[in-house]
Design an enzyme around this catalytic site. Structure first.
Site, mmCIF file in Angstrom:
data_model
loop_
_atom_site.group_PDB
_atom_site.id
_atom_site.type_symbol
_atom_site.label_atom_id
_atom_site.label_comp_id
_atom_site.label_asym_id
_atom_site.label_seq_id
_atom_site.Cartn_x
_atom_site.Cartn_y
_atom_site.Cartn_z
ATOM 1 N N LYS A 170 34.283 42.723 31.704
ATOM 2 C CA LYS A 170 35.118 43.258 30.622
ATOM 3 C C LYS A 170 34.311 43.335 29.324
ATOM 4 C CE LYS A 170 39.377 41.492 32.721
ATOM 5 N NZ LYS A 170 40.605 40.713 32.493
ATOM 6 N N TYR B 112 46.268 49.001 35.238
ATOM 7 C CA TYR B 112 47.199 47.920 34.882
ATOM 8 C C TYR B 112 48.661 48.355 34.981
ATOM 9 C CZ TYR B 112 43.339 44.969 33.185
ATOM 10 O OH TYR B 112 42.216 44.174 33.083
ATOM 11 N N ASN C 157 38.917 37.071 29.156
ATOM 12 C CA ASN C 157 38.488 36.262 30.298
ATOM 13 C C ASN C 157 37.304 36.843 31.073
ATOM 14 O OD1 ASN C 157 39.923 38.263 31.541
ATOM 15 N ND2 ASN C 157 41.451 36.940 32.498
ATOM 16 N N HIS D 131 37.023 40.909 35.715
ATOM 17 C CA HIS D 131 38.173 41.253 36.556
ATOM 18 C C HIS D 131 37.729 41.252 38.013
ATOM 19 C CE1 HIS D 131 41.619 43.439 38.194
ATOM 20 N NE2 HIS D 131 40.732 44.127 38.893
ATOM 21 N N GLU E 178 42.166 50.133 43.371
ATOM 22 C CA GLU E 178 41.333 50.061 42.170
ATOM 23 C C GLU E 178 39.981 50.740 42.379
ATOM 24 O OE1 GLU E 178 41.236 45.892 41.170
ATOM 25 O OE2 GLU E 178 43.368 45.878 40.632
HETATM 26 P P1 CMP Z 1 43.096 40.143 35.037
HETATM 27 O O1 CMP Z 1 43.691 39.198 36.013
HETATM 28 O O2 CMP Z 1 41.739 40.671 35.249
HETATM 29 O O3 CMP Z 1 44.095 41.371 34.874
HETATM 30 C C1 CMP Z 1 45.260 41.217 34.099
HETATM 31 C C2 CMP Z 1 44.836 40.741 32.765
HETATM 32 O O4 CMP Z 1 45.856 40.611 31.827
HETATM 33 C C3 CMP Z 1 44.273 39.355 32.906
HETATM 34 O O5 CMP Z 1 43.057 39.427 33.599
HETATM 35 C C4 CMP Z 1 44.187 38.941 31.470
HETATM 36 O O6 CMP Z 1 43.048 39.504 30.831
HETATM 37 C C5 CMP Z 1 45.419 39.632 30.915
HETATM 38 N N1 CMP Z 1 46.496 38.675 30.757
HETATM 39 C C6 CMP Z 1 47.229 38.100 31.725
HETATM 40 N N2 CMP Z 1 48.144 37.290 31.200
HETATM 41 C C7 CMP Z 1 47.973 37.350 29.854
HETATM 42 C C8 CMP Z 1 48.614 36.732 28.757
HETATM 43 N N3 CMP Z 1 49.620 35.860 28.936
HETATM 44 N N4 CMP Z 1 48.176 37.036 27.527
HETATM 45 C C9 CMP Z 1 47.169 37.906 27.350
HETATM 46 N N5 CMP Z 1 46.516 38.529 28.359
HETATM 47 C C10 CMP Z 1 46.927 38.247 29.584
#
Ligand code: CMP
Length: 144
Positions: free
Chosen positions: A10, A50, A113, A116, A127
């Site tokens: 990311k 998403y 984070n 992905h 995807e």
């Molecule tokens: P990922 O699992 O790659 O894809 C969905 C993303 O949404 C996740 O990583 C986080 O980056 C984001 N995400 C999920 N939950 C939250 C949250 N509570 N607040 C902000 N971002 C979120």
């Protein structure tokens, strides 16, 4: 079972020079890189990627973050790669991610984070077809 999965570094991971660390972990585990590109993801692509999160309160900030810089998208292939990738990447919430995982080693907040990884075989197929043309994926053999 030979599977493929989509992994993406990311924008925060790219800005923090973590592309190599992410690739290293998948390579040393023994997975095979069959697709790789850097791109500025569009809102259109991310809206499809998403789609299941479109009602979430963090959806617009998620799209803002994911378009804040380039992303490195990859397709990795190998035995049980979908499940193993989730283990390598760690829990979505870095606070829950074990040390030794990518998120557990490199991140602190769920909204930044680093990486992905697809969460299921069906999700991975969906995807991969969103992010890559089939002509961009390379079949090659190696020891598994
Ligand atoms: P990922 O699992 O790659 O894809 C969905 C993303 O949404 C996740 O990583 C986080 O980056 C984001 N995400 C999920 N939950 C939250 C949250 N509570 N607040 C902000 N971002 C979120």
């Amino acid at each position: 079972i030979r599977e493929r999965t989509l992994v993406a570094v990311k924008p925060d991971g790219v800005q923090r020079r973590l592309i190599g660390d992410v690739i290293k972990r998948f390579e040393q585990r023994g997975f095979r890189l069959v697709g790789l590109k850097m791109l500025q993801a569009s809102d259109k692509l991310l809206a499809q990627h998403y789609i299941s999160l479109r009602k979430k309160p963090f959806y617009s900030s998620l799209l803002y973050y994911m378009t804040s810089g380039p992303v490195v998208a990859m397709v990795w292939e190998g035995h049980n790669v979908v499940r193993s990738s989730r283990m390598l990447v760690g829990d979505t919430d870095p606070a829950e991610a074990s040390p030794g995982t990518i998120r557990g080693d490199f991140s602190v907040h769920i909204s930044r984070n680093v990486v992905h990884a697809s969460d299921s075989v069906e999700g991975a197929e969906r995807e991969i077809s969103l992010w890559f043309q089939s002509s961009e994926l390379v079949d090659w053999e190696g020891c598994d």
